[in-house]
Write an enzyme that holds these catalytic residues in place. Structure first.
Site, PDB file in Angstrom:
ATOM      1  N   TYR A  42      84.094  -2.656 -25.937  1.00 36.73           N
ATOM      2  CA  TYR A  42      82.813  -3.288 -26.257  1.00 36.73           C
ATOM      3  C   TYR A  42      82.549  -4.561 -25.462  1.00 36.73           C
ATOM      4  O   TYR A  42      81.499  -5.174 -25.616  1.00 36.73           O
ATOM      5  CB  TYR A  42      82.774  -3.627 -27.754  1.00 36.73           C
ATOM      6  CG  TYR A  42      82.984  -2.436 -28.640  1.00 36.73           C
ATOM      7  CD1 TYR A  42      81.971  -1.507 -28.836  1.00 36.73           C
ATOM      8  CD2 TYR A  42      84.199  -2.230 -29.283  1.00 36.73           C
ATOM      9  CE1 TYR A  42      82.159  -0.399 -29.651  1.00 36.73           C
ATOM     10  CE2 TYR A  42      84.399  -1.126 -30.102  1.00 36.73           C
ATOM     11  CZ  TYR A  42      83.375  -0.219 -30.277  1.00 36.73           C
ATOM     12  OH  TYR A  42      83.564   0.875 -31.076  1.00 36.73           O
ATOM     13  N   TYR A  64      85.132  -6.085 -36.799  1.00 33.32           N
ATOM     14  CA  TYR A  64      83.995  -5.441 -36.147  1.00 33.32           C
ATOM     15  C   TYR A  64      82.720  -6.129 -36.603  1.00 33.32           C
ATOM     16  O   TYR A  64      82.674  -6.786 -37.650  1.00 33.32           O
ATOM     17  CB  TYR A  64      83.989  -3.935 -36.413  1.00 33.32           C
ATOM     18  CG  TYR A  64      84.993  -3.238 -35.539  1.00 33.32           C
ATOM     19  CD1 TYR A  64      84.684  -2.931 -34.220  1.00 33.32           C
ATOM     20  CD2 TYR A  64      86.271  -2.959 -36.003  1.00 33.32           C
ATOM     21  CE1 TYR A  64      85.620  -2.341 -33.385  1.00 33.32           C
ATOM     22  CE2 TYR A  64      87.213  -2.367 -35.180  1.00 33.32           C
ATOM     23  CZ  TYR A  64      86.876  -2.059 -33.873  1.00 33.32           C
ATOM     24  OH  TYR A  64      87.804  -1.482 -33.047  1.00 33.32           O
ATOM     25  N   ASN A 124      73.316  -6.337 -38.926  1.00 33.46           N
ATOM     26  CA  ASN A 124      74.397  -6.178 -39.898  1.00 33.46           C
ATOM     27  C   ASN A 124      75.473  -7.251 -39.813  1.00 33.46           C
ATOM     28  O   ASN A 124      76.079  -7.604 -40.826  1.00 33.46           O
ATOM     29  CB  ASN A 124      75.016  -4.786 -39.787  1.00 33.46           C
ATOM     30  CG  ASN A 124      74.083  -3.714 -40.301  1.00 33.46           C
ATOM     31  OD1 ASN A 124      73.317  -3.937 -41.234  1.00 33.46           O
ATOM     32  ND2 ASN A 124      74.125  -2.546 -39.691  1.00 33.46           N
ATOM     33  N   HIS A 173      75.526  -5.574 -27.558  1.00 36.05           N
ATOM     34  CA  HIS A 173      75.852  -6.029 -28.911  1.00 36.05           C
ATOM     35  C   HIS A 173      76.827  -7.202 -28.887  1.00 36.05           C
ATOM     36  O   HIS A 173      76.925  -7.946 -29.854  1.00 36.05           O
ATOM     37  CB  HIS A 173      76.442  -4.860 -29.696  1.00 36.05           C
ATOM     38  CG  HIS A 173      76.080  -4.809 -31.142  1.00 36.05           C
ATOM     39  ND1 HIS A 173      74.945  -5.383 -31.677  1.00 36.05           N
ATOM     40  CD2 HIS A 173      76.709  -4.211 -32.189  1.00 36.05           C
ATOM     41  CE1 HIS A 173      74.901  -5.146 -32.972  1.00 36.05           C
ATOM     42  NE2 HIS A 173      75.958  -4.440 -33.314  1.00 36.05           N
ATOM     43  N   ASN A 200      79.905  -5.504 -38.052  1.00 33.51           N
ATOM     44  CA  ASN A 200      79.331  -5.361 -39.387  1.00 33.51           C
ATOM     45  C   ASN A 200      80.160  -6.029 -40.473  1.00 33.51           C
ATOM     46  O   ASN A 200      79.706  -6.147 -41.604  1.00 33.51           O
ATOM     47  CB  ASN A 200      79.129  -3.883 -39.721  1.00 33.51           C
ATOM     48  CG  ASN A 200      78.119  -3.232 -38.808  1.00 33.51           C
ATOM     49  OD1 ASN A 200      77.471  -3.888 -37.982  1.00 33.51           O
ATOM     50  ND2 ASN A 200      77.964  -1.933 -38.937  1.00 33.51           N
TER      51      ASN A 200
END
Length: 186
Positions: free
Chosen positions: A13, A59, A107, A18, A61
């Site tokens: 990631y 993570y 989130n 994001h 969220n």
């Protein structure tokens, strides 16, 4: 001040849209990060002030899980925090500074608001652009920036650093009045 950049841990990631919160913190300080159980952290001097930089190691969220540990570690309150995260509803090249507000459908921010029990958390939302028509939102936010987008993003990061300095010296309202209407272009 504690600047909390949101993102997902791990190389998969690292350079995704994001992860713009993590990317901004790396722009401010690329090395000498220390790791606690729930977060990585470092320190910088900004406008003559000691500023802690924090990346939750959960993570996205679940970002809120780290926040009680962050507050305790830095002897901070929610008022000392500014959260940096991506916003798909803002065009790339734009930022939005706010003193408080809802999660806006993000989130990671939702998790932080729940964990801290307040919406009165300063934040900088970073525009990552509109997703292409027909593309799944998850695929878009977990996609990487193009070379052209990186040029804009690096300029945005310079502006965000200036905005943090204004927040430290003159306050959040002043930074909002200066930077919320700016658009960085190539």
């Amino acid at each position: 001040m504690v600047v909390v950049g949101l993102g997902n841990p791990g190389p998969r990631y690292a350079f995704t849209r994001h992860n713009v919160g993590f990317l901004f913190l790396d722009f401010l300080k690329s090395k000498d990060w220390k790791t606690e159980k729930y977060f990585a952290w470092s320190r910088i001097k900004l406008a003559g002030n000691d500023v802690a930089l924090v990346k939750p190691l959960t993570y996205m969220n679940l970002s809120g899980l780290a926040m009680p540990h962050v507050l305790k570690f830095f002897n901070a309150s929610p008022d000392d925090i500014i959260v940096v995260y991506d916003d798909v509803s803002l065009k790339l090249g734009r930022i939005r500074i706010r003193k408080k507000g809802s999660d806006g459908g993000h989130n990671g921010m939702k998790s932080i608001i729940q964990a801290l029990g307040t919406q009165e958390i300063k934040r900088i939302r970073v525009g990552i652009g509109d997703k292409p028509e027909g593309m799944d939102l998850v695929d878009f936010v977990l996609g990487e920036f193009s070379d052209e987008e990186w040029i804009i993003l690096n300029k945005v990061f310079e502006v965000m650093k200036e905005a943090l300095e204004v927040i430290l010296i003159e306050g959040t309202e002043k930074a909002m009045s200066i930077y919320n209407s700016l658009e960085v272009r190539v």
